[in-house]
Scaffold this motif. Sequence first.
Motif, PDB file in Angstrom:
ATOM      1  N   ASN A  66       0.743  -1.301   0.054  1.00 49.68           N
ATOM      2  CA  ASN A  66      -0.041   0.111  -0.003  1.00 49.68           C
ATOM      3  C   ASN A  66       0.869   1.281  -0.149  1.00 49.68           C
ATOM      4  OD1 ASN A  66      -2.553  -1.123  -0.291  1.00 49.68           O
ATOM      5  ND2 ASN A  66      -2.762  -1.331   1.986  1.00 49.68           N
ATOM      6  N   LEU A  67       1.988   1.260   0.836  1.00 52.15           N
ATOM      7  CA  LEU A  67       2.809   2.361   0.688  1.00 52.15           C
ATOM      8  C   LEU A  67       3.388   2.614  -0.592  1.00 52.15           C
ATOM      9  CD1 LEU A  67       4.688   1.865   4.140  1.00 52.15           C
ATOM     10  CD2 LEU A  67       3.311   3.637   3.373  1.00 52.15           C
ATOM     11  N   TYR A  68       3.908   1.442  -1.296  1.00 48.27           N
ATOM     12  CA  TYR A  68       4.139   1.646  -2.962  1.00 48.27           C
ATOM     13  C   TYR A  68       3.223   2.340  -3.389  1.00 48.27           C
ATOM     14  CZ  TYR A  68       5.641  -0.093  -7.621  1.00 48.27           C
ATOM     15  OH  TYR A  68       6.038  -0.212  -8.716  1.00 48.27           O
ATOM     16  N   ARG A  69       2.085   1.873  -3.519  1.00 45.61           N
ATOM     17  CA  ARG A  69       1.040   2.492  -4.182  1.00 45.61           C
ATOM     18  C   ARG A  69       0.765   4.020  -3.999  1.00 45.61           C
ATOM     19  NH1 ARG A  69      -3.516  -2.210  -5.284  1.00 45.61           N
ATOM     20  NH2 ARG A  69      -1.889  -4.121  -5.487  1.00 45.61           N
ATOM     21  N   PHE A  70       0.829   4.355  -2.613  1.00 44.81           N
ATOM     22  CA  PHE A  70       0.638   5.740  -2.375  1.00 44.81           C
ATOM     23  C   PHE A  70       1.839   6.558  -2.913  1.00 44.81           C
ATOM     24  CE2 PHE A  70      -2.443   4.464   0.978  1.00 44.81           C
ATOM     25  CZ  PHE A  70      -3.445   5.298   0.774  1.00 44.81           C
ATOM     26  N   GLN A  71       2.948   6.104  -2.554  1.00 44.67           N
ATOM     27  CA  GLN A  71       4.212   6.746  -3.293  1.00 44.67           C
ATOM     28  C   GLN A  71       4.392   6.828  -4.811  1.00 44.67           C
ATOM     29  OE1 GLN A  71       7.691   4.945  -0.761  1.00 44.67           O
ATOM     30  NE2 GLN A  71       6.517   5.619   0.885  1.00 44.67           N
ATOM     31  N   GLN A  72       3.616   5.573  -5.254  1.00 43.71           N
ATOM     32  CA  GLN A  72       3.700   5.867  -6.986  1.00 43.71           C
ATOM     33  C   GLN A  72       2.762   6.941  -7.276  1.00 43.71           C
ATOM     34  OE1 GLN A  72       2.336   2.301  -8.552  1.00 43.71           O
ATOM     35  NE2 GLN A  72       3.961   2.190 -10.069  1.00 43.71           N
ATOM     36  N   ALA A  73       1.664   7.206  -6.588  1.00 46.46           N
ATOM     37  CA  ALA A  73       0.764   8.308  -6.812  1.00 46.46           C
ATOM     38  C   ALA A  73       1.316   9.676  -6.422  1.00 46.46           C
ATOM     39  CB  ALA A  73      -0.720   8.098  -6.280  1.00 46.46           C
ATOM     40  N   GLY A  74       2.297   9.716  -5.878  1.00 43.44           N
ATOM     41  CA  GLY A  74       2.937  10.861  -5.294  1.00 43.44           C
ATOM     42  C   GLY A  74       2.757  11.513  -3.907  1.00 43.44           C
ATOM     43  N   TYR A  75       2.480  10.619  -2.958  1.00 44.27           N
ATOM     44  CA  TYR A  75       2.119  10.994  -1.560  1.00 44.27           C
ATOM     45  C   TYR A  75       3.096  10.142  -0.902  1.00 44.27           C
ATOM     46  CZ  TYR A  75      -2.046  12.928  -3.374  1.00 44.27           C
ATOM     47  OH  TYR A  75      -2.825  13.654  -4.443  1.00 44.27           O
ATOM     48  N   ARG A  76       3.348  10.581   0.342  1.00 46.32           N
ATOM     49  CA  ARG A  76       4.241   9.991   1.344  1.00 46.32           C
ATOM     50  C   ARG A  76       3.530   8.633   1.637  1.00 46.32           C
ATOM     51  NH1 ARG A  76       4.965  14.207   4.633  1.00 46.32           N
ATOM     52  NH2 ARG A  76       3.207  13.804   5.894  1.00 46.32           N
TER      53      ARG A  76
END
Length: 131
Positions: A66-76
């Motif tokens: 889930n962190l990978y997905r958030f960071q791919q979208a530009g969020y921490r």
Amino acid sequence: MVTHKVPDLPTCLEEKHSLGESSTSCKEELNTNDTKMSKVSEVVTKADIKPKSMHRAKIWSDDVENLYRFQQAGYRDEVEYKQVKQVDEVECWPETGFVKKLQRRDNTFYYYNRQRECEDKDVPKVKVYVY
């Protein structure tokens, strides 16, 4: 992952005030049929939460995915996404609990699969923030 640009189309809602007057205000609405409450919902209520420390992920897990997905979208992480987008819940896949859809800062939507998308080679790129 599939990206799709959606224009901002606010819908106007009529509000009744205490004096019996009615006025029209515009508000964006998102359909949140498949949403899941998260542990960080209480944390988001505090304004401008900053992480205390950061480390890199060593092995894959559901949280790292889930962190990978958030960071791919530009969020921490989920905390920053909820602060920026002013949402209470993030749309998740009911079977796996992985994030289903995220909206970037430029209003482009990222759609994610039910299965794992973070490959082993990408795991060390994921930043894990501690609050």
